[in-house]
Motif scaffolding. Structure first.
Motif, short mmCIF file in Angstrom:
data_model
loop_
_atom_site.label_atom_id
_atom_site.label_comp_id
_atom_site.label_asym_id
_atom_site.label_seq_id
_atom_site.Cartn_x
_atom_site.Cartn_y
_atom_site.Cartn_z
N GLU A 189 44.57 14.81 -35.18
CA GLU A 189 44.30 13.76 -36.17
C GLU A 189 43.76 14.35 -37.47
OE1 GLU A 189 42.30 9.38 -36.19
OE2 GLU A 189 41.08 10.99 -35.34
N ASP A 190 42.79 15.26 -37.36
CA ASP A 190 42.18 15.83 -38.57
C ASP A 190 43.18 16.67 -39.35
OD1 ASP A 190 39.95 14.56 -37.62
OD2 ASP A 190 38.69 16.35 -37.50
N THR A 191 44.08 17.35 -38.65
CA THR A 191 45.13 18.09 -39.35
C THR A 191 46.03 17.13 -40.11
OG1 THR A 191 45.08 19.86 -37.68
CG2 THR A 191 47.05 19.73 -39.08
N GLY A 192 46.31 15.96 -39.53
CA GLY A 192 47.08 14.94 -40.23
C GLY A 192 46.39 14.46 -41.49
N ILE A 193 45.07 14.27 -41.41
CA ILE A 193 44.30 13.85 -42.58
C ILE A 193 44.41 14.90 -43.69
CG2 ILE A 193 41.95 13.48 -43.46
CD1 ILE A 193 41.30 12.26 -40.66
N VAL A 194 44.21 16.16 -43.32
CA VAL A 194 44.23 17.23 -44.32
C VAL A 194 45.64 17.42 -44.89
CG1 VAL A 194 43.84 19.70 -44.69
CG2 VAL A 194 42.22 18.37 -43.34
N LEU A 195 46.67 17.34 -44.05
CA LEU A 195 48.03 17.45 -44.55
C LEU A 195 48.34 16.32 -45.53
CD1 LEU A 195 50.81 18.77 -44.60
CD2 LEU A 195 51.42 17.41 -42.59
#
Length: 195
Positions: A69-75
């Motif tokens: 999820e956090d990688t999705g936010i950053v992407l």
């Protein structure tokens, strides 16, 4: 003009450093600690012609949720920053991607208004170390962090690996189209004059 962005985000659950160049060649270096997630992000970069570097140190001893999820936010944040003022971009992108028995449709609008919907239907709990329920969470996070309207539809398919990979590749192709430049667009593609 460089259409790239680097985002660093550190929390008590994840430490993420991500770089994207929207005008790249598809080169990538990805290490999230989840092998199948790495494969999906590498496929996203390759098929969207984005240069992508991702390094994630997440609390995988808990589960995969925070990392994905956090990688999705950053992407999503990086896509939004790299797109800049969106002048000259096509704004809309869509792609129908076949992968063996699977057929995935992705349509998106870099509208500045976040929305996400999907009907992907998985029959397994995970593929590799990637929990299938996290596909929805990842794309939701990307769409809201980037202020993107994003739809992913399963037109056919039964293989969970193909469904996941088809979604990431279709998203890459649609995003590549939407961020593409059109010389006929001299401002932003909106009657409002802003995206």
């Amino acid at each position: 003009m460089s259409r790239s962005a680097e985002i660093i985000r550190n929390t008590s659950e994840t430490k993420i450093k991500l770089f994207i160049d929207l005008d790249g060649s598809g080169a990538s270096e990805v290490d999230t600690g989840i092998g199948f997630f790495d494969h999906m992000l590498i496929s996203f970069a390759k098929h969207g012609f984005f240069d992508l570097n991702v390094k994630v140190d997440g609390d995988l001893h808990v589960d995969s949720h925070h990392t994905i999820e956090d990688t999705g936010i950053v992407l999503g944040e990086a896509i939004k920053q790299a797109a800049g003022d969106k002048k000259g971009i096509k704004r809309y992108g869509s792609f129908v991607l076949p992968m063996d028995e699977t057929l995935i449709l992705c349509g998106l609008d870099l509208s500045g208004r976040p929305y996400f919907d999907t009907d992907l239907s998985f029959t397994a709990d995970r593929v590799g170390g990637f929990d299938t329920e996290m596909v929805r969470e990842f794309f939701y996070a990307v769409s809201y962090a980037s202020s993107m309207n994003l739809h992913i539809r399963q037109l056919s398919g039964t293989n969970n690996h193909h469904l996941m990979e088809g979604a990431f590749k279709a998203f890459a192709k649609a995003l590549d189209e939407a961020t593409g430049m059109d010389p006929r667009i001299t401002d932003v593609l909106s009657t409002k004059g802003a995206l």
